[in-house]
Design a protein around this motif. Structure first.
Motif, PDB file in Angstrom:
ATOM      1  N   THR A  30       0.826  -1.207   0.000  1.00 43.57           N
ATOM      2  CA  THR A  30       0.000   0.000   0.000  1.00 43.57           C
ATOM      3  C   THR A  30       0.861   1.258   0.000  1.00 43.57           C
ATOM      4  N   THR A  31       0.342   2.310  -0.624  1.00 46.84           N
ATOM      5  CA  THR A  31       1.045   3.592  -0.671  1.00 46.84           C
ATOM      6  C   THR A  31       0.471   4.559   0.364  1.00 46.84           C
ATOM      7  N   ARG A  32      -0.429   4.060   1.211  1.00 48.59           N
ATOM      8  CA  ARG A  32      -1.110   4.939   2.171  1.00 48.59           C
ATOM      9  C   ARG A  32      -0.889   4.449   3.605  1.00 48.59           C
ATOM     10  N   GLN A  33       0.354   4.147   3.900  1.00 49.50           N
ATOM     11  CA  GLN A  33       0.660   3.607   5.217  1.00 49.50           C
ATOM     12  C   GLN A  33       0.346   4.604   6.337  1.00 49.50           C
ATOM     13  N   GLY A  34       0.452   5.885   6.045  1.00 48.24           N
ATOM     14  CA  GLY A  34       0.200   6.881   7.076  1.00 48.24           C
ATOM     15  C   GLY A  34      -1.262   7.052   7.415  1.00 48.24           C
ATOM     16  N   VAL A  35      -2.156   6.556   6.551  1.00 46.79           N
ATOM     17  CA  VAL A  35      -3.594   6.722   6.769  1.00 46.79           C
ATOM     18  C   VAL A  35      -4.106   5.751   7.831  1.00 46.79           C
ATOM     19  N   ILE A  36      -3.585   4.525   7.804  1.00 43.57           N
ATOM     20  CA  ILE A  36      -4.006   3.494   8.754  1.00 43.57           C
ATOM     21  C   ILE A  36      -2.803   3.142   9.631  1.00 43.57           C
ATOM     22  N   SER A  37      -2.986   3.170  10.926  1.00 45.54           N
ATOM     23  CA  SER A  37      -1.898   2.819  11.833  1.00 45.54           C
ATOM     24  C   SER A  37      -1.633   1.320  11.775  1.00 45.54           C
ATOM     25  N   GLU A  38      -0.450   0.934  12.183  1.00 40.56           N
ATOM     26  CA  GLU A  38      -0.095  -0.482  12.176  1.00 40.56           C
ATOM     27  C   GLU A  38      -1.012  -1.266  13.107  1.00 40.56           C
ATOM     28  N   GLY A  39      -1.317  -0.694  14.263  1.00 39.55           N
ATOM     29  CA  GLY A  39      -2.201  -1.371  15.203  1.00 39.55           C
ATOM     30  C   GLY A  39      -3.582  -1.605  14.616  1.00 39.55           C
ATOM     31  N   GLU A  40      -4.101  -0.604  13.923  1.00 44.61           N
ATOM     32  CA  GLU A  40      -5.431  -0.742  13.306  1.00 44.61           C
ATOM     33  C   GLU A  40      -5.415  -1.793  12.217  1.00 44.61           C
ATOM     34  N   LEU A  41      -4.339  -1.813  11.418  1.00 43.98           N
ATOM     35  CA  LEU A  41      -4.222  -2.798  10.346  1.00 43.98           C
ATOM     36  C   LEU A  41      -4.148  -4.212  10.907  1.00 43.98           C
ATOM     37  N   ILE A  42      -3.371  -4.375  11.960  1.00 45.79           N
ATOM     38  CA  ILE A  42      -3.242  -5.696  12.589  1.00 45.79           C
ATOM     39  C   ILE A  42      -4.587  -6.163  13.139  1.00 45.79           C
ATOM     40  N   GLU A  43      -5.306  -5.270  13.815  1.00 51.94           N
ATOM     41  CA  GLU A  43      -6.585  -5.638  14.414  1.00 51.94           C
ATOM     42  C   GLU A  43      -7.618  -5.992  13.344  1.00 51.94           C
ATOM     43  N   ARG A  81     -16.095   0.518   2.748  1.00 48.06           N
ATOM     44  CA  ARG A  81     -16.696   1.848   2.913  1.00 48.06           C
ATOM     45  C   ARG A  81     -15.722   2.800   3.604  1.00 48.06           C
ATOM     46  N   GLU A  82     -15.058   2.291   4.627  1.00 48.97           N
ATOM     47  CA  GLU A  82     -14.113   3.123   5.366  1.00 48.97           C
ATOM     48  C   GLU A  82     -12.940   3.527   4.486  1.00 48.97           C
ATOM     49  N   ARG A  83     -12.489   2.618   3.649  1.00 48.23           N
ATOM     50  CA  ARG A  83     -11.328   2.911   2.816  1.00 48.23           C
ATOM     51  C   ARG A  83     -11.654   3.838   1.654  1.00 48.23           C
ATOM     52  N   VAL A  84     -12.897   3.858   1.236  1.00 48.30           N
ATOM     53  CA  VAL A  84     -13.306   4.873   0.257  1.00 48.30           C
ATOM     54  C   VAL A  84     -13.116   6.255   0.866  1.00 48.30           C
TER      55      VAL A  84
END
Length: 289
Positions: A30-43, A81-84
């Motif tokens: 992904t090119t948008r690593q700053g949009v989603i935190s690592e913790g959120e992605l893991i969860e 929906r959230e990622r839109v």
């Protein structure tokens, strides 16, 4: 051993390593690593993998038709929906699912790699399942984006049809842009609401911002005028530029007894006279007194 038990057992033994490899794959793609935190992605990934393991253990159906797949679908729809809203592209959104293929394929190869036939069957069924889930994210993404576009169009339409109270019992509706059937309905509703709210006797429809006037636009204007008259308000159309006047004459459009003026200022003067008001310069008013 059935496909259902096979994959469920492999997921149970390798869930931790699969999750780690999957998250790492998402972060690298992904090119948008700053949009989603690592913790959120893991969860988010952990919840999906847990739901997926439960579905596979209960009903491993690549058609996703069982009830056990409904929570997974709901999870993916909410994620899409959230990622839109977060600005992700459809490809980036679908990568959430497609990037899971390699970690799961690696786990399958690790456990049953010596049996080529079984491995091929498992990989093919898993591919069909993940592809359908990936397409589900794309569909949810597109539906959400379309809903956002339609809402924005409606908001823009509302912004371009503002009704202004110019004076007591006088309202104005400045139009900007093309006047089509859909917009005419919005214009009419906006004007009628303003007439009722302000108890207006005069309504000025200013078409200075309308680029062109053809037969259809003229008909829409006349419908709006007729609706306003039914509410007890007289209409004045302003913004009749020379080009528009020539076009109306050329088309043979009959505006009937509708008062037309070149500018909003001239229309306001007429409106003030109709309600028994005049505007004088301060100096003139002082001398007269």
């Amino acid at each position: 051993m059935s496909d259902q038990i096979e994959l469920a057992s492999i997921l149970e033994r390798n869930e931790g390593s699969v999750l780690t490899a999957w998250v790492a794959g998402q972060q690298s793609s992904t090119t948008r690593q700053g949009v989603i935190s690592e913790g959120e992605l893991i969860e988010t990934s952990r919840v999906f993998l847990s739901l997926f393991a439960r579905a596979v253990k209960t009903d491993y159906d690549e058609e996703l038709s069982g009830e056990v797949w409904q929570p997974i679908k709901a999870h993916l729809v909410a994620l899409s929906r959230e990622r839109v809203i977060q600005g992700f592209s459809p490809v980036e959104t679908a990568t959430f699912i497609f990037s899971l293929k390699k970690p799961l394929f690696d786990a399958l190869r690790k456990d049953i790699g010596k049996d080529a036939a079984r491995l091929a069957d498992e990989v093919w069924k898993l591919t069909l399942t993940l592809d359908k889930l990936g397409l589900l994210t794309v569909e949810a993404y597109q539906q959400t984006r379309q809903e956002i576009i339609e809402r924005q169009q409606q908001e823009l339409l509302d912004l371009t049809t503002p009704t202004v109270r110019l004076w007591e019992s006088i309202v104005a509706l400045p139009l900007i842009g093309t006047l089509d059937s859909e917009r005419t309905q919005v214009v009419m509703e906006s004007l009628l609401e303003a007439i009722v709210e302000n108890e207006a006797a005069i309504a000025i429809i200013d078409i200075t911002g309308v680029p062109t006037v053809d037969t259809l636009v003229a008909q829409h204007l006349l419908k709006t005028v007729a609706a306003a008259r039914l509410m007890g308000a007289e209409c004045i159309i302003s913004g009749i530029r020379p080009q528009i006047a020539q076009t109306i004459v050329h088309l043979g459009v009959d505006l009937g007894d509708v008062v037309t003026k070149a500018t909003l200022a001239e229309a306001l003067k007429v409106a003030l006279r109709r309600v028994g008001l005049t505007v004088n310069k301060i100096a003139s008013a002082v001398r007269e007194s």
